[in-house]
Design a protein around this motif. Structure first.
Motif, mmCIF file in Angstrom:
data_model
loop_
_atom_site.group_PDB
_atom_site.id
_atom_site.type_symbol
_atom_site.label_atom_id
_atom_site.label_comp_id
_atom_site.label_asym_id
_atom_site.label_seq_id
_atom_site.Cartn_x
_atom_site.Cartn_y
_atom_site.Cartn_z
ATOM 1 N N ILE A 213 30.835 -21.511 50.542
ATOM 2 C CA ILE A 213 29.746 -20.611 50.960
ATOM 3 C C ILE A 213 28.603 -20.645 49.951
ATOM 4 N N PHE A 214 28.948 -20.482 48.664
ATOM 5 C CA PHE A 214 27.905 -20.427 47.630
ATOM 6 C C PHE A 214 27.156 -21.757 47.531
ATOM 7 N N LEU A 215 27.901 -22.877 47.556
ATOM 8 C CA LEU A 215 27.281 -24.197 47.377
ATOM 9 C C LEU A 215 26.365 -24.562 48.536
ATOM 10 N N GLN A 216 26.799 -24.244 49.747
ATOM 11 C CA GLN A 216 25.932 -24.605 50.881
ATOM 12 C C GLN A 216 24.679 -23.741 50.899
ATOM 13 N N LYS A 217 24.777 -22.494 50.406
ATOM 14 C CA LYS A 217 23.581 -21.656 50.334
ATOM 15 C C LYS A 217 22.649 -22.109 49.214
ATOM 16 N N LEU A 218 23.246 -22.785 48.209
ATOM 17 C CA LEU A 218 22.422 -23.370 47.135
ATOM 18 C C LEU A 218 21.929 -24.769 47.520
ATOM 19 N N ASN A 219 22.232 -25.174 48.766
ATOM 20 C CA ASN A 219 21.837 -26.480 49.298
ATOM 21 C C ASN A 219 22.484 -27.639 48.539
ATOM 22 N N ARG A 220 23.653 -27.395 47.929
ATOM 23 C CA ARG A 220 24.415 -28.448 47.256
ATOM 24 C C ARG A 220 25.478 -28.924 48.247
ATOM 25 N N LEU A 221 25.027 -29.630 49.263
ATOM 26 C CA LEU A 221 25.866 -29.933 50.414
ATOM 27 C C LEU A 221 27.018 -30.877 50.088
ATOM 28 N N GLU A 222 26.795 -31.862 49.208
ATOM 29 C CA GLU A 222 27.878 -32.785 48.859
ATOM 30 C C GLU A 222 28.996 -32.044 48.127
ATOM 31 N N ASP A 223 28.600 -31.160 47.196
ATOM 32 C CA ASP A 223 29.608 -30.369 46.477
ATOM 33 C C ASP A 223 30.332 -29.415 47.427
ATOM 34 N N ALA A 224 29.587 -28.860 48.373
ATOM 35 C CA ALA A 224 30.198 -27.963 49.348
ATOM 36 C C ALA A 224 31.215 -28.719 50.206
ATOM 37 N N GLN A 225 30.870 -29.952 50.621
ATOM 38 C CA GLN A 225 31.790 -30.773 51.415
ATOM 39 C C GLN A 225 33.044 -31.105 50.610
ATOM 40 N N SER A 226 32.868 -31.389 49.327
ATOM 41 C CA SER A 226 34.009 -31.705 48.454
ATOM 42 C C SER A 226 34.970 -30.520 48.362
ATOM 43 N N ALA A 227 34.411 -29.321 48.203
ATOM 44 C CA ALA A 227 35.247 -28.112 48.136
ATOM 45 C C ALA A 227 35.947 -27.875 49.477
ATOM 46 N N LEU A 228 35.232 -28.175 50.566
ATOM 47 C CA LEU A 228 35.816 -27.996 51.896
ATOM 48 C C LEU A 228 36.959 -28.975 52.139
ATOM 49 N N ASP A 229 36.803 -30.220 51.667
ATOM 50 C CA ASP A 229 37.872 -31.214 51.797
ATOM 51 C C ASP A 229 39.119 -30.778 51.038
ATOM 52 N N LYS A 230 38.898 -30.213 49.846
ATOM 53 C CA LYS A 230 40.030 -29.735 49.048
ATOM 54 C C LYS A 230 40.721 -28.565 49.744
ATOM 55 N N LEU A 231 39.908 -27.709 50.356
ATOM 56 C CA LEU A 231 40.464 -26.573 51.090
ATOM 57 C C LEU A 231 41.320 -27.064 52.254
ATOM 58 N N ASN A 232 40.826 -28.054 52.994
ATOM 59 C CA ASN A 232 41.577 -28.584 54.130
ATOM 60 C C ASN A 232 42.880 -29.236 53.691
ATOM 61 N N SER A 233 42.873 -29.806 52.484
ATOM 62 C CA SER A 233 44.093 -30.468 52.002
ATOM 63 C C SER A 233 45.218 -29.473 51.738
ATOM 64 N N LEU A 234 44.864 -28.201 51.559
ATOM 65 C CA LEU A 234 45.903 -27.187 51.343
ATOM 66 C C LEU A 234 46.763 -26.993 52.584
ATOM 67 N N ASN A 235 46.252 -27.426 53.735
ATOM 68 C CA ASN A 235 47.002 -27.258 54.981
ATOM 69 C C ASN A 235 48.101 -28.301 55.160
ATOM 70 N N SER A 236 48.146 -29.285 54.266
ATOM 71 C CA SER A 236 49.139 -30.356 54.399
ATOM 72 C C SER A 236 50.536 -29.838 54.124
ATOM 73 N N GLY A 237 51.292 -29.677 55.162
ATOM 74 C CA GLY A 237 52.697 -29.303 55.012
ATOM 75 C C GLY A 237 52.970 -27.828 54.838
ATOM 76 N N LYS A 238 51.956 -26.993 54.754
ATOM 77 C CA LYS A 238 52.200 -25.552 54.615
ATOM 78 C C LYS A 238 51.006 -24.774 55.148
ATOM 79 N N PRO A 239 51.251 -23.550 55.628
ATOM 80 C CA PRO A 239 50.130 -22.755 56.134
ATOM 81 C C PRO A 239 49.209 -22.317 55.015
#
Length: 470
Positions: A213-239
């Motif tokens: 949320i903070f990064l995309q509002k700061l227009n740091r879109l690549e960093d925001a995407q990186s954080a989002l990818d890491k967040l999605n990886s938490l779903n691997s094998g567990k809720p």
């Protein structure tokens, strides 16, 4: 050394009266009349610091009250610590879900032992309260005090992730201040202090969501995407925490219940507490009520009645927030059973009557039957045979009408045994009915023996909750 709360309270009251002082004469900005009253009546939730303050106001020398000290007891200290931890969990639920003002008031008078590391929890919860009230200056102060206590005084608390949680609070605070860079900075500090195998596991996803949320509002879109990818990886094998909604909370309650039934009570308690935490974060009021009642039932079965009472009372404090009112019937019935165990019969009757009233209103015959059974048992303990028999017969009638086979058999046995105990020959009718009810379950239609009678093999038909709303 600690005070004998009852005796020191009596001594203070006697001294105050000897000096012809009223409670309001001693009240000031540091100690209210209510707290003075609590001290004099020996309430355990008042801190020793407040007691000493009152002793000093009365100009009582330490030599005059030494006799009211009691020796430390390791087992008692362990029990007290468990109780205080549970009270703090309950207060976090109250602050987040029901009555923040009430939560803060109880927080101020919780009465932790001197030098308790749980002091850090107190500051953190005060920070949460003032953040909720948008008093950002005071919230900032309390979050930092919690962090300093963990860093400087109680490093053993690092595994609780209370320090990380306080940084998360500071990040939300700065976001409310519209300072995205500071908010992001506190997120990073929180992540660096987060212990993966520690408490408050939801924070790992919480920090990542906030960073996106903070990064995309700061227009740091690549960093925001990186954080989002890491967040999605938490779903691997567990809720993941952000996916925890109705179904996962339902699963937590069911898993805790199953483990409790299998005598895996420690696992059941841990699982129920995790569910409680998620329900609080998701503001899932119904599931929170359900999970607190489940946890209370587990403690009640372990005969830890003081802990069970905290749980049931916390569940009932959600009454104005929940949608499924029948959950309150379940909680009231469980609390009634607890008060019967504690021989507080008038309180027990009140809880059962509430449960019966709610069950009738919501057309929940199962919980009405359970409440009537509990009320009948309560009357048995008071040797009130007329009321006991009336309640149990009413419950039996409901169980028969609704096809609640397990309850019907329990009631036939209970009525038969009780009538025989008081010398009533009518017991034979219920014994015969019990036999008739179960004989077909013992043998199949071909005359062979079944594996197990229905009465003895039936699992719990209905617990606090129901399938999730999708």
């Amino acid at each position: 050394m600690e005070f004998d709360r009852i005796e020191i309270g009596k001594f203070i009251k006697k001294t105050r009266k000897a000096k012809r002082l009223r409670q309001q004469d001693l009240a000031d900005e540091n100690i209210s009349q209510v707290v003075i009253s609590y001290i004099e009546t020996g309430k355990p939730e008042i801190s020793e610091e407040k007691i000493r303050y009152l002793l000093n106001k009365l100009k009582i020398r330490e030599s005059d009250y030494k006799e009211f000290y009691v020796e430390d007891n390791k087992e008692a200290s362990k029990e007290l610590e468990e109780e205080m931890k549970l009270r703090l969990i309950a207060l976090e639920t109250i602050i987040d879900l029901t009555a923040p003002e009430q939560g803060l008031e109880e927080l101020r008078s919780i009465g932790l032992p001197n030098g308790s590391p749980l002091d850090a929890d107190i500051y953190y919860l005060k920070g949460k309260y003032y953040l909720y009230k948008r008093n950002l200056k005071r919230a900032n102060k309390y979050f930092f005090q919690a962090i300093r206590l963990v860093d400087d005084k109680y490093p053993e608390m690092i595994g609780s992730n209370l320090k990380a949680a306080s940084y998360f609070g500071l990040a939300k605070l700065e976001y409310a201040n519209n300072d995205l860079n500071k908010a992001l900075e506190y997120c990073k500090k929180g992540e660096s202090s987060f212990i993966i195998d520690g408490g408050r596991s939801y924070l790992q996803a919480g920090f990542l969501v906030s960073k996106v949320i903070f990064l995309q509002k700061l227009n740091r879109l690549e960093d925001a995407q990186s954080a989002l990818d890491k967040l999605n990886s938490l779903n691997s094998g567990k809720p993941c925490f952000i996916e925890s909604r109705e179904i996962i909370l339902n699963a937590y309650e069911l898993q805790a219940t199953i483990w409790a039934k299998g005598n895996m009570t420690n696992n059941a308690i841990i699982h129920a507490k995790k569910g409680i935490e998620l329900a609080r974060i998701d503001k899932a009021y119904d599931r929170s009520c359900e999970l607190w009642t489940t946890l209370g039932s587990i403690y009640s079965n372990k005969n830890k009645l003081h802990l069970a009472e905290i749980c049931f009372l916390t569940a009932l404090k959600l009454k104005n927030k929940i949608q499924r009112e029948y959950l309150l019937s379940y909680a009231n019935t469980q609390l009634g059973n607890l008060y019967t165990k504690k021989k507080k019969f008038s309180k027990a009757e009140k809880m059962f009557q509430k449960a019966i009233s709610i069950s009738k209103k919501t057309n929940d015959a199962y919980q009405e039957t359970e409440a009537l059974m509990g009320l009948g048992e309560c009357y048995i303990h008071q040797n009130n045979s007329a009321h006991a028999i009336k309640c149990l017969k009413h419950a039996l009638e409901l169980a028969k009408q609704s096809g609640f086979t397990k309850q019907k058999n329990q009631l036939l046995l209970k009525l038969g045994h009780y009538l025989k105990t008081i010398g009533n020959p009518g017991f034979q009718e219920y014994v015969f009915d019990f036999f008739e009810s179960n004989v077909e379950a013992l043998f199949n239609r071909k005359g062979g023996e079944s594996a197990m009678p229905y009465y003895f093999s039936q699992t719990k038909r209905h617990s606090a909750g129901d399938p999730p709303d999708l």
